[in-house]
Design a protein around this motif. Sequence first.
Motif, PDB file in Angstrom:
ATOM      1  N   GLY A  35     -13.167   1.018   7.904  1.00 16.61           N
ATOM      2  CA  GLY A  35     -12.473   1.140   6.622  1.00 16.61           C
ATOM      3  C   GLY A  35     -11.458   2.263   6.620  1.00 16.61           C
ATOM      4  O   GLY A  35     -10.341   2.108   6.106  1.00 16.61           O
ATOM      5  N   HIS A  36     -11.807   3.401   7.220  1.00 19.93           N
ATOM      6  CA  HIS A  36     -10.882   4.525   7.283  1.00 19.93           C
ATOM      7  C   HIS A  36      -9.691   4.212   8.183  1.00 19.93           C
ATOM      8  O   HIS A  36      -8.553   4.594   7.884  1.00 19.93           O
ATOM      9  CB  HIS A  36     -11.621   5.772   7.783  1.00 19.93           C
ATOM     10  N   VAL A  37      -9.943   3.517   9.298  1.00 19.57           N
ATOM     11  CA  VAL A  37      -8.847   3.121  10.185  1.00 19.57           C
ATOM     12  C   VAL A  37      -7.895   2.183   9.458  1.00 19.57           C
ATOM     13  O   VAL A  37      -6.669   2.320   9.535  1.00 19.57           O
ATOM     14  CB  VAL A  37      -9.405   2.443  11.458  1.00 19.57           C
ATOM     15  N   GLN A  38      -8.450   1.220   8.736  1.00 17.33           N
ATOM     16  CA  GLN A  38      -7.633   0.265   8.002  1.00 17.33           C
ATOM     17  C   GLN A  38      -6.810   0.962   6.923  1.00 17.33           C
ATOM     18  O   GLN A  38      -5.617   0.666   6.738  1.00 17.33           O
ATOM     19  CB  GLN A  38      -8.539  -0.794   7.378  1.00 17.33           C
ATOM     20  N   LEU A  39      -7.434   1.893   6.221  1.00 14.75           N
ATOM     21  CA  LEU A  39      -6.732   2.631   5.171  1.00 14.75           C
ATOM     22  C   LEU A  39      -5.605   3.471   5.768  1.00 14.75           C
ATOM     23  O   LEU A  39      -4.478   3.485   5.249  1.00 14.75           O
ATOM     24  CB  LEU A  39      -7.720   3.520   4.424  1.00 14.75           C
ATOM     25  N   GLY A  40      -5.894   4.172   6.873  1.00 15.58           N
ATOM     26  CA  GLY A  40      -4.864   4.979   7.517  1.00 15.58           C
ATOM     27  C   GLY A  40      -3.719   4.138   8.045  1.00 15.58           C
ATOM     28  O   GLY A  40      -2.541   4.516   7.925  1.00 15.58           O
ATOM     29  N   PHE A  41      -4.039   2.973   8.620  1.00 15.03           N
ATOM     30  CA  PHE A  41      -3.003   2.075   9.139  1.00 15.03           C
ATOM     31  C   PHE A  41      -2.117   1.565   8.013  1.00 15.03           C
ATOM     32  O   PHE A  41      -0.890   1.459   8.160  1.00 15.03           O
ATOM     33  CB  PHE A  41      -3.671   0.918   9.876  1.00 15.03           C
ATOM     34  N   ALA A  42      -2.717   1.255   6.866  1.00 13.76           N
ATOM     35  CA  ALA A  42      -1.932   0.787   5.718  1.00 13.76           C
ATOM     36  C   ALA A  42      -0.951   1.860   5.255  1.00 13.76           C
ATOM     37  O   ALA A  42       0.214   1.567   4.933  1.00 13.76           O
ATOM     38  CB  ALA A  42      -2.869   0.394   4.576  1.00 13.76           C
ATOM     39  N   VAL A  43      -1.407   3.113   5.235  1.00  4.37           N
ATOM     40  CA  VAL A  43      -0.528   4.214   4.826  1.00  4.37           C
ATOM     41  C   VAL A  43       0.616   4.389   5.828  1.00  4.37           C
ATOM     42  O   VAL A  43       1.772   4.577   5.443  1.00  4.37           O
ATOM     43  CB  VAL A  43      -1.338   5.519   4.693  1.00  4.37           C
ATOM     44  N   VAL A  44       0.294   4.310   7.120  1.00  3.88           N
ATOM     45  CA  VAL A  44       1.335   4.429   8.152  1.00  3.88           C
ATOM     46  C   VAL A  44       2.363   3.311   8.006  1.00  3.88           C
ATOM     47  O   VAL A  44       3.580   3.550   8.089  1.00  3.88           O
ATOM     48  CB  VAL A  44       0.696   4.397   9.556  1.00  3.88           C
ATOM     49  N   LEU A  45       1.899   2.088   7.789  1.00  2.00           N
ATOM     50  CA  LEU A  45       2.817   0.963   7.616  1.00  2.00           C
ATOM     51  C   LEU A  45       3.751   1.199   6.430  1.00  2.00           C
ATOM     52  O   LEU A  45       4.952   0.925   6.504  1.00  2.00           O
ATOM     53  CB  LEU A  45       2.035  -0.340   7.410  1.00  2.00           C
ATOM     54  N   GLY A  46       3.189   1.697   5.328  1.00  2.00           N
ATOM     55  CA  GLY A  46       4.019   1.960   4.156  1.00  2.00           C
ATOM     56  C   GLY A  46       5.077   3.015   4.434  1.00  2.00           C
ATOM     57  O   GLY A  46       6.252   2.839   4.065  1.00  2.00           O
ATOM     58  N   CYS A  47       4.705   4.090   5.097  1.00  2.93           N
ATOM     59  CA  CYS A  47       5.664   5.157   5.406  1.00  2.93           C
ATOM     60  C   CYS A  47       6.773   4.653   6.328  1.00  2.93           C
ATOM     61  O   CYS A  47       7.969   4.930   6.102  1.00  2.93           O
ATOM     62  CB  CYS A  47       4.946   6.340   6.049  1.00  2.93           C
ATOM     63  N   VAL A  48       6.389   3.919   7.360  1.00  2.00           N
ATOM     64  CA  VAL A  48       7.385   3.394   8.301  1.00  2.00           C
ATOM     65  C   VAL A  48       8.291   2.390   7.600  1.00  2.00           C
ATOM     66  O   VAL A  48       9.515   2.368   7.832  1.00  2.00           O
ATOM     67  CB  VAL A  48       6.695   2.745   9.518  1.00  2.00           C
ATOM     68  N   ALA A  49       7.722   1.563   6.733  1.00  2.00           N
ATOM     69  CA  ALA A  49       8.517   0.563   6.021  1.00  2.00           C
ATOM     70  C   ALA A  49       9.575   1.225   5.147  1.00  2.00           C
ATOM     71  O   ALA A  49      10.741   0.806   5.121  1.00  2.00           O
ATOM     72  CB  ALA A  49       7.608  -0.321   5.176  1.00  2.00           C
ATOM     73  N   PHE A  50       9.198   2.282   4.417  1.00  2.00           N
ATOM     74  CA  PHE A  50      10.175   2.971   3.575  1.00  2.00           C
ATOM     75  C   PHE A  50      11.242   3.663   4.434  1.00  2.00           C
ATOM     76  O   PHE A  50      12.411   3.751   4.042  1.00  2.00           O
ATOM     77  CB  PHE A  50       9.474   3.973   2.663  1.00  2.00           C
ATOM     78  N   GLY A  51      10.834   4.145   5.614  1.00  2.00           N
ATOM     79  CA  GLY A  51      11.824   4.716   6.521  1.00  2.00           C
ATOM     80  C   GLY A  51      12.825   3.685   6.994  1.00  2.00           C
ATOM     81  O   GLY A  51      14.039   3.964   7.078  1.00  2.00           O
ATOM     82  N   LEU A  52      12.350   2.476   7.301  1.00  2.00           N
ATOM     83  CA  LEU A  52      13.264   1.411   7.720  1.00  2.00           C
ATOM     84  C   LEU A  52      14.186   0.981   6.578  1.00  2.00           C
ATOM     85  O   LEU A  52      15.366   0.664   6.803  1.00  2.00           O
ATOM     86  CB  LEU A  52      12.459   0.205   8.219  1.00  2.00           C
ATOM     87  N   LEU A  53      13.652   0.950   5.350  1.00  2.00           N
ATOM     88  CA  LEU A  53      14.493   0.602   4.191  1.00  2.00           C
ATOM     89  C   LEU A  53      15.596   1.641   4.013  1.00  2.00           C
ATOM     90  O   LEU A  53      16.748   1.293   3.694  1.00  2.00           O
ATOM     91  CB  LEU A  53      13.636   0.507   2.943  1.00  2.00           C
TER      92      LEU A  53
END
Length: 268
Positions: A243-261
């Motif tokens: 659960g913690h890995v999944q939560l951390g991965f979701a946060v990383v995806l969000g940060c990278v996505a906003f960087g790409l935007l």
Amino acid sequence: MLISLILGALVGAVLGLTGAGGGILAVPALVVGMGWPMQQATPVALVAVAGSAAIGALEGFRRGLVRYRAALLMAISGVPLTTLGVRLAHLIPQRTLLTLFALTMLVVGARLLLQALRPVPVGSPASSLCVGRVNPTTGRIAWSWPAGLALASTGAVTGLMTGLLGVGGGFVIVPMLRKFTDVSMHGIVATSLMVIALVGTGGVFATLFAGTRAPLDATLWFACTTALGMAAGRAASRFLSAGHVQLGFAVVLGCVAFGLLAKAAFGV
């Protein structure tokens, strides 16, 4: 060279920690870290992700987890669609492609975040869309036309996304197999890795035939360090909560996505 080594190790570690979904970070890592356009980053990312997925799939084979008939059907359906995806990627402007990738990452991240905050209880009933049930006597999927169509459609979408965005497609395969089959999660991840290896290899050839050229040395080093990082990530995953890995991965995806935007909007 050093940057590609570091990026490969990081992508591999995430891939090892998250199972089949970490490959979605390979293209952003190369686009941001190396300054490459997405069309050039695609084959390099696919070589690394497909190679690492093949290693994971072999381990799954050894443990008897891979549903190879389902994986082959998805691959046969997906590989031809990679060519269409590659052609579309060369027609779509770079900023539009980056925006599409970022939005895909946000959708995947949001889904993972919801799953982490509201985990499915163990022993919960199969999805109402389940058409591929495992025969308890044989331990194999009971094949039917609906099951074949569902798996073939999953493979086709995976192939299109692989060619268009240069991703492995685990974020498509895993949730679809969870909806359409009652295969165990370990079996789903192992099967997904086999599909990623096969479809990703097809995507590499499709991009090369389309005229995309990637530096051989950077590709090999990135692929090797991704494989090493994946091995380290898989070892570390035994000591971390899913659960913690999944939560951390979701946060990383969000940060990278906003960087790409931001990169798509302002060209930074």
